[in-house]
Design a protein around this motif. Structure first.
Motif, mmCIF file in Angstrom:
data_model
loop_
_atom_site.group_PDB
_atom_site.id
_atom_site.type_symbol
_atom_site.label_atom_id
_atom_site.label_comp_id
_atom_site.label_asym_id
_atom_site.label_seq_id
_atom_site.Cartn_x
_atom_site.Cartn_y
_atom_site.Cartn_z
ATOM 1 N N PHE A 139 0.839 -1.200 0.000
ATOM 2 C CA PHE A 139 0.000 0.000 0.000
ATOM 3 C C PHE A 139 0.874 1.251 0.000
ATOM 4 O O PHE A 139 0.644 2.189 -0.762
ATOM 5 N N ILE A 140 1.902 1.277 0.843
ATOM 6 C CA ILE A 140 2.815 2.429 0.914
ATOM 7 C C ILE A 140 3.499 2.650 -0.429
ATOM 8 O O ILE A 140 3.582 3.779 -0.920
ATOM 9 N N ALA A 141 3.975 1.560 -1.044
ATOM 10 C CA ALA A 141 4.639 1.674 -2.346
ATOM 11 C C ALA A 141 3.694 2.201 -3.418
ATOM 12 O O ALA A 141 4.093 2.989 -4.272
ATOM 13 N N ALA A 142 2.435 1.788 -3.364
ATOM 14 C CA ALA A 142 1.460 2.191 -4.384
ATOM 15 C C ALA A 142 0.965 3.617 -4.196
ATOM 16 O O ALA A 142 0.654 4.297 -5.166
ATOM 17 N N THR A 143 0.894 4.079 -2.951
ATOM 18 C CA THR A 143 0.274 5.380 -2.700
ATOM 19 C C THR A 143 1.246 6.473 -2.296
ATOM 20 O O THR A 143 0.894 7.643 -2.307
ATOM 21 N N GLY A 144 2.451 6.102 -1.884
ATOM 22 C CA GLY A 144 3.410 7.108 -1.438
ATOM 23 C C GLY A 144 3.190 7.564 -0.003
ATOM 24 O O GLY A 144 3.817 8.527 0.433
ATOM 25 N N HIS A 145 2.311 6.901 0.738
ATOM 26 C CA HIS A 145 2.117 7.248 2.149
ATOM 27 C C HIS A 145 3.409 7.013 2.921
ATOM 28 O O HIS A 145 4.245 6.197 2.527
ATOM 29 N N ARG A 146 3.568 7.705 4.010
ATOM 30 C CA ARG A 146 4.751 7.564 4.856
ATOM 31 C C ARG A 146 4.674 6.243 5.627
ATOM 32 O O ARG A 146 3.631 5.857 6.136
ATOM 33 N N ALA A 147 5.822 5.574 5.729
ATOM 34 C CA ALA A 147 5.891 4.319 6.487
ATOM 35 C C ALA A 147 5.763 4.627 7.976
ATOM 36 O O ALA A 147 6.120 5.717 8.431
ATOM 37 N N PRO A 148 5.255 3.665 8.765
ATOM 38 C CA PRO A 148 5.161 3.877 10.213
ATOM 39 C C PRO A 148 6.537 4.174 10.813
ATOM 40 O O PRO A 148 7.554 3.663 10.340
ATOM 41 N N GLU A 149 6.552 4.995 11.839
ATOM 42 C CA GLU A 149 7.815 5.406 12.458
ATOM 43 C C GLU A 149 8.593 4.242 13.037
ATOM 44 O O GLU A 149 9.821 4.280 13.088
ATOM 45 N N HIS A 150 7.892 3.192 13.490
ATOM 46 C CA HIS A 150 8.597 2.068 14.101
ATOM 47 C C HIS A 150 9.219 1.117 13.076
ATOM 48 O O HIS A 150 9.903 0.182 13.449
ATOM 49 N N TRP A 151 9.036 1.355 11.769
ATOM 50 C CA TRP A 151 9.663 0.529 10.752
ATOM 51 C C TRP A 151 11.088 1.009 10.552
ATOM 52 O O TRP A 151 11.310 2.177 10.214
ATOM 53 N N PRO A 152 12.084 0.158 10.741
ATOM 54 C CA PRO A 152 13.475 0.581 10.566
ATOM 55 C C PRO A 152 13.752 0.994 9.126
ATOM 56 O O PRO A 152 13.459 0.244 8.197
ATOM 57 N N GLU A 153 14.282 2.187 8.961
ATOM 58 C CA GLU A 153 14.613 2.747 7.651
ATOM 59 C C GLU A 153 13.420 2.732 6.687
ATOM 60 O O GLU A 153 13.574 2.599 5.483
ATOM 61 N N GLY A 154 12.213 2.831 7.247
ATOM 62 C CA GLY A 154 11.009 2.880 6.437
ATOM 63 C C GLY A 154 10.612 1.564 5.811
ATOM 64 O O GLY A 154 9.796 1.527 4.899
#
Length: 168
Positions: A147-162
């Motif tokens: 979903f993030i890759a398709a929409t460009g939304h920001r990854a959750p902060e707790h994901w390391p390096e996005g």
């Protein structure tokens, strides 16, 4: 309601015409250049739109009134057959009942949440929500990464390096 599984310049132009918007109107709604709209329309089915643009078009189509949906299907239908991949509302699965459907793009099971008054926030304030469809099963980390890759939304902060952690 019409659903466009894959947007190209053909569907983009048909939707713009069905909504009775100019190229400038659509460009403003998609936050792209008018030249980009003209280029995509001129390329026709040979032009695949970026995933974020497709997601934005999906949202615009979902919000469009029923007459726009009818005009879109009519514009993309020739001699009684749909020339391009436009489908009507997902059909309920007879085994699953009226309140479940499979999403036409990713095939995931969705459940209908009917319109009504819901209690929202810490104060449980009554709030009206229109009918919407919700995934019947939890979204996995890899689903959300797509979903993030398709929409460009920001990854959750707790994901390391996005990036989605392996253990999710």
């Amino acid at each position: 309601m019409a659903i466009v599984p894959e947007w190209s310049g053909v569907e983009l132009r048909a939707f713009r015409v069905a909504a009775r918007w100019s190229q400038a109107d659509l460009a403003a709604r998609l936050e792209v250049s008018e030249r980009g709209i003209a280029k995509a329309e001129a390329a026709g089915s040979g032009h695949s739109l970026r995933p974020i643009t497709q997601a934005m078009l999906d949202d615009l189509l979902r919000q469009a009134p029923s007459d726009v949906h009818a005009r879109l299907v009519n514009l993309l239908t020739r001699d009684g057959e749909t020339t391009y991949p436009v489908v009507a509302d997902p059909e309920p699965d007879p085994v699953l009942g009226d309140h479940f459907v499979k999403h036409p793009r990713d095939g995931k099971l969705m459940v209908e949440v009917t319109a009504g008054i819901y209690l929202a926030g810490p104060e449980d304030e009554p709030r009206w929500e229109d009918t919407f469809w919700l995934d019947a099963h939890p979204v996995t980390g890899s689903d959300y990464a797509r979903f993030i890759a398709a929409t460009g939304h920001r990854a959750p902060e707790h994901w390391p390096e996005g990036r989605c952690p392996i253990d999710l």
